[in-house]
Design a protein around this motif. Structure first.
Motif, PDB file in Angstrom:
ATOM      1  N   GLU A   1       0.853  -1.185   0.000  1.00 49.99           N
ATOM      2  CA  GLU A   1       0.000   0.000   0.000  1.00 49.99           C
ATOM      3  C   GLU A   1       0.889   1.235   0.000  1.00 49.99           C
ATOM      4  N   ILE A   2       0.506   2.216  -0.784  1.00 49.81           N
ATOM      5  CA  ILE A   2       1.199   3.496  -0.852  1.00 49.81           C
ATOM      6  C   ILE A   2       0.185   4.577  -0.516  1.00 49.81           C
ATOM      7  N   ASN A   3       0.433   5.284   0.579  1.00 44.21           N
ATOM      8  CA  ASN A   3      -0.504   6.302   1.062  1.00 44.21           C
ATOM      9  C   ASN A   3      -1.871   5.700   1.374  1.00 44.21           C
ATOM     10  N   GLY A   4      -1.846   4.481   1.899  1.00 44.09           N
ATOM     11  CA  GLY A   4      -3.079   3.840   2.343  1.00 44.09           C
ATOM     12  C   GLY A   4      -3.883   3.159   1.261  1.00 44.09           C
ATOM     13  N   GLU A   5      -3.389   3.136   0.028  1.00 41.55           N
ATOM     14  CA  GLU A   5      -4.096   2.488  -1.072  1.00 41.55           C
ATOM     15  C   GLU A   5      -3.172   1.527  -1.796  1.00 41.55           C
ATOM     16  N   VAL A   6      -3.768   0.556  -2.496  1.00 36.15           N
ATOM     17  CA  VAL A   6      -2.955  -0.309  -3.349  1.00 36.15           C
ATOM     18  C   VAL A   6      -2.321   0.552  -4.427  1.00 36.15           C
ATOM     19  N   PRO A   7      -1.221   0.096  -5.044  1.00 37.44           N
ATOM     20  CA  PRO A   7      -0.555   0.892  -6.078  1.00 37.44           C
ATOM     21  C   PRO A   7      -1.529   1.347  -7.167  1.00 37.44           C
ATOM     22  N   GLY A   8      -1.162   2.440  -7.823  1.00 39.46           N
ATOM     23  CA  GLY A   8      -2.008   3.015  -8.853  1.00 39.46           C
ATOM     24  C   GLY A   8      -2.852   4.168  -8.371  1.00 39.46           C
ATOM     25  N   GLY A   9      -2.731   4.529  -7.087  1.00 45.43           N
ATOM     26  CA  GLY A   9      -3.515   5.629  -6.545  1.00 45.43           C
ATOM     27  C   GLY A   9      -3.110   6.968  -7.139  1.00 45.43           C
TER      28      GLY A   9
ATOM     29  N   VAL B   1       4.710  10.377   2.680  1.00 46.88           N
ATOM     30  CA  VAL B   1       3.870   9.292   2.187  1.00 46.88           C
ATOM     31  C   VAL B   1       4.180   8.016   2.968  1.00 46.88           C
ATOM     32  N   LYS B   2       3.144   7.372   3.470  1.00 47.16           N
ATOM     33  CA  LYS B   2       3.307   6.124   4.205  1.00 47.16           C
ATOM     34  C   LYS B   2       3.316   4.937   3.253  1.00 47.16           C
ATOM     35  N   ILE B   3       4.188   3.992   3.550  1.00 46.47           N
ATOM     36  CA  ILE B   3       4.372   2.801   2.735  1.00 46.47           C
ATOM     37  C   ILE B   3       4.292   1.585   3.651  1.00 46.47           C
ATOM     38  N   SER B   4       3.560   0.566   3.230  1.00 44.50           N
ATOM     39  CA  SER B   4       3.461  -0.643   4.051  1.00 44.50           C
ATOM     40  C   SER B   4       3.128  -1.831   3.159  1.00 44.50           C
ATOM     41  N   GLY B   5       3.280  -3.019   3.713  1.00 46.54           N
ATOM     42  CA  GLY B   5       2.916  -4.195   2.940  1.00 46.54           C
ATOM     43  C   GLY B   5       3.584  -5.466   3.427  1.00 46.54           C
TER      44      GLY B   5
END
Length: 268
Positions: A115-123, A135-139
């Motif tokens: 997730e990038i900024n709380g959304e799956v990629p492509g946001g 920007v927050k990054i997690s996964g």
């Protein structure tokens, strides 16, 4: 009008790596060995990645996909593949919409669920004009062999490397979770990638689609060396193909040349 880029292409094989001589040398700014003329498997992957980054930086918001040329090259069907986020379950229409939106990641091995900024990629996000943003990054990454780190790519540069601590899960796969943040300013794209080292010096990778952060007062500008390379490539193709291809086909190269030359005015 081109919307997809084959980030895992048909020169990536499960059998021994076979592309030792690059038909078109990589430009100097990609920092590949042997003046970009040849290299190993990871060099070819980096050539592919950096070409994609160049096009993104030029404003062509292409979404990543994958291919194998299975049946033509010695690659099993599905070795290089693209996974698309389908929160309502799989349907053909939803999968195609997700692919076109870049809600995806490409892989030849690891599963990079991010997730990038709380959304799956492509946001797509709007930046506050003239201000930076964190920007927050997690996964989670799952793999057959341990993945040592996640790389954060911003506008084509590795801006952060997140070390991983992997452990075996109950299915026997290596699993690692990650969380970090990165500061950006101006219009930017962010993507994540990772490498999985295999026996015999082989390499597998996973790469998310980019997420976009738009600042209307600070548009993304390509580097001059990137645009110059694209201009020269088109000139070379026109010179090579004018006596070989139809006038209609050569006109496509000419159209691309003019588009890249327009970008030269705003290059930095």
């Amino acid at each position: 009008g081109i919307d997809l880029y084959e980030l895992a292409n048909n020169h990536l094989w499960r059998t021994e790596y076979g592309i030792t001589n690059f038909n078109v040398p990589a430009p100097a700014f990609m920092n590949l060995p042997d003046a970009g003329r040849s290299g190993g498997e990871r060099d070819w992957i980096n050539y592919t990645f950096n070409t994609y980054y160049t096009l993104l930086n030029c404003g062509f918001r292409m979404r990543p996909t994958a291919g194998t040329a299975s049946g033509v090259h010695p690659v099993p069907l599905g070795f290089g593949r693209v996974y698309v986020h389908c929160p309502r379950g799989f349907t053909y229409d939803d999968w195609i919409k997700g692919l076109n939106a870049g809600r995806s990641f490409v892989t030849t091995g690891p599963m990079l669920l991010a997730e990038i900024n709380g959304e799956v990629p492509g946001g797509k996000f709007t930046m506050t004009s003239g201000k930076s943003q964190r920007v927050k990054i997690s996964g989670t990454v799952l793999s057959e062999k341990p993945v040592r780190a996640i790389e954060v790519i911003a506008n084509g540069a590795t801006v952060q490397t997140i070390p991983l601590k992997t452990k075996r899960n109950r299915d026997g796969a290596y699993e690692a979770r990650f969380k970090a943040s990165v500061k950006i300013a101006g219009t930017s794209w962010l993507a994540l990638r990772c490498w999985e080292e295999r026996d015999g010096g082989r390499i597998r990778f996973a790469h998310t689609a980019p997420s976009w952060f738009d600042d209307s007062t600070a548009p993304l500008r390509p580097r001059r060396e990137e645009v110059n390379w694209l201009v020269e490539r088109m000139k070379q193709e026109i010179a090579t193909n004018t006596s070989v291809l139809s006038p209609e086909a050569v006109a496509e190269y000419q159209q691309a040349l003019e588009a890249y030359q327009t970008l030269e005015r705003d290059a930095r």
